[in-house]
Design an enzyme around this catalytic site. Structure first.
Site, PDB file in Angstrom:
ATOM      1  N   ARG A 295       0.838  -1.169   0.074  1.00  0.00           N
ATOM      2  CA  ARG A 295       0.010   0.057  -0.118  1.00  0.00           C
ATOM      3  C   ARG A 295       0.843   1.332  -0.001  1.00  0.00           C
ATOM      4  NH1 ARG A 295      -5.529   0.992   1.832  1.00  0.00           N
ATOM      5  NH2 ARG A 295      -5.671   2.807   2.755  1.00  0.00           N
TER       6      ARG A 295
ATOM      7  N   HIS B 117      -7.314   1.256  -6.621  1.00  0.00           N
ATOM      8  CA  HIS B 117      -7.532   0.634  -5.632  1.00  0.00           C
ATOM      9  C   HIS B 117      -8.443  -0.628  -5.885  1.00  0.00           C
ATOM     10  CE1 HIS B 117      -7.718  -0.310  -1.126  1.00  0.00           C
ATOM     11  NE2 HIS B 117      -8.478   0.773  -0.751  1.00  0.00           N
TER      12      HIS B 117
ATOM     13  N   GLN C 179     -10.441  -2.767  -3.032  1.00  0.00           N
ATOM     14  CA  GLN C 179     -11.606  -2.193  -2.615  1.00  0.00           C
ATOM     15  C   GLN C 179     -12.777  -2.542  -3.352  1.00  0.00           C
ATOM     16  OE1 GLN C 179     -12.130  -0.252   0.305  1.00  0.00           O
ATOM     17  NE2 GLN C 179     -14.347  -0.503  -0.381  1.00  0.00           N
TER      18      GLN C 179
ATOM     19  N   ARG D 237     -14.279  -6.665   2.700  1.00  0.00           N
ATOM     20  CA  ARG D 237     -12.891  -6.585   2.452  1.00  0.00           C
ATOM     21  C   ARG D 237     -12.063  -7.984   2.592  1.00  0.00           C
ATOM     22  NH1 ARG D 237     -10.213  -1.692   1.938  1.00  0.00           N
ATOM     23  NH2 ARG D 237      -8.316  -3.093   1.092  1.00  0.00           N
TER      24      ARG D 237
END
Length: 309
Positions: free
Chosen positions: A109, A136, A139, A294
């Site tokens: 990240r 992302h 996500q 997630r």
């Protein structure tokens, strides 16, 4: 088999993403009521180790990947960028090659998307994008899972986005082209998403509408999505906040969407800025389902990366 890196949704493609969503639903259902730390019955990643590199703050990505690899039978190693030699000038190339000798996969990240691309280029194990300034993807797998488990089909779905044309929206657009759903994007002038992602979605068969009219974007939408207006470390925050005011998701905006429309936000939320308290705490909000998902999404991403899906 060549390494399966997951830097963007297109690295997997439509068939694999559909398989991920199905597997995530199955595994989530199979462990209902279990303690979070209990491993899945088949333990498909037994003895595998995931290195997680964080150069940016994280709550959901950190917790979900840690729990995901545990539930799959493996373990995680958390590495903060500032406490690694990476933070003192060691190259990404050397970091990738060293970690590839010590762990089975790397999740990173970070800020610059070029860093994850360089990591993937030099690593001999799968590399997963846990967030960059460009995209992302993890996500959005969770978001798609949330939408599907609420009984909504992805093809032909009308999704409306409000606020900043950011990294999360880029991945939404990538998903739209893959699954052929439509995206209405309401942003102030100058804050639109990168045109390459818009064109990618359109090329895949999605209808993408760019507008400065929030009400038009919300009308008859199936899903309403927003995100924080100012990302971590972004400049010109006050100027940007002023421009974003007309794009707040409130009760009046939600009322324009379909009566069974969902509200999504990847969190953390700045309540009172991009979304009102009444919406995020309201009956159409699925933000905490989305956050929990997630875990289940990350599990399917990991299984795909290891060639087990």
């Amino acid at each position: 088999m060549d390494n399966r890196h997951f830097l963007d949704l297109s690295d997997a493609g439509g068939d694999a993403l559909a398989a991920m969503l199905n597997d995530a639903q199955d595994r989530k259902t199979a462990r209902r009521g279990w303690p979070k730390g209990r491993g899945d019955a088949d333990a498909p990643l037994k003895d595998h180790v995931l290195a997680m590199i964080f150069e940016k703050s994280s709550t959901r990505t950190r917790a979900s990947f840690d729990i995901a690899i545990r539930q799959l039978g493996g373990s995680a190693m958390v590495m903060e960028g500032g406490s690694m030699q990476l933070g003192r000038g060691e190259s990404i190339a050397d970091t990738a090659r060293v970690l590839s000798r010590m762990v089975d996969a790397i999740m990173i990240r970070t800020d610059d998307h070029a860093k994850v691309e360089e990591m993937a280029h030099h690593a001999s194990v799968p590399v997963i994008n846990g967030l960059t300034d460009k995209s992302h993807p993890c996500q959005i797998v969770a978001d798609l899972l949330t939408i599907v488990e609420q009984g909504k089909a992805l093809p032909g779905l009308e999704l409306a986005w409000f606020g900043d044309g950011n990294n999360v929206l880029h991945s939404v657009l990538e998903a739209a082209g893959i699954f052929k759903f439509n995206v209405r994007i309401a942003t102030p002038a100058g804050y639109e998403p990168e045109s390459a992602f818009v064109e990618m979605a359109r090329a895949g068969g999605a209808t993408v509408t760019l507008t400065q009219d929030a009400q038009a974007a919300a009308t008859d939408a199936d899903v309403i999505v927003t995100d924080t207006w100012v990302s971590m470390g972004q400049e010109n925050a006050s100027e940007k906040l002023d421009a974003m005011q007309p794009y707040r998701v409130d009760d009046a905006l939600m009322a324009l969407a379909k009566t069974d429309a969902l509200f999504l936000h990847c969190l953390p939320a700045h309540v009172g800025d991009e979304v009102s308290e009444s919406v995020i705490e309201g009956p159409q909000s699925r933000v905490f389902d989305e956050a929990e998902n997630r875990i289940h999404a990350q599990k399917s991403v990991l299984l795909w990366a290891f060639g087990k899906l």
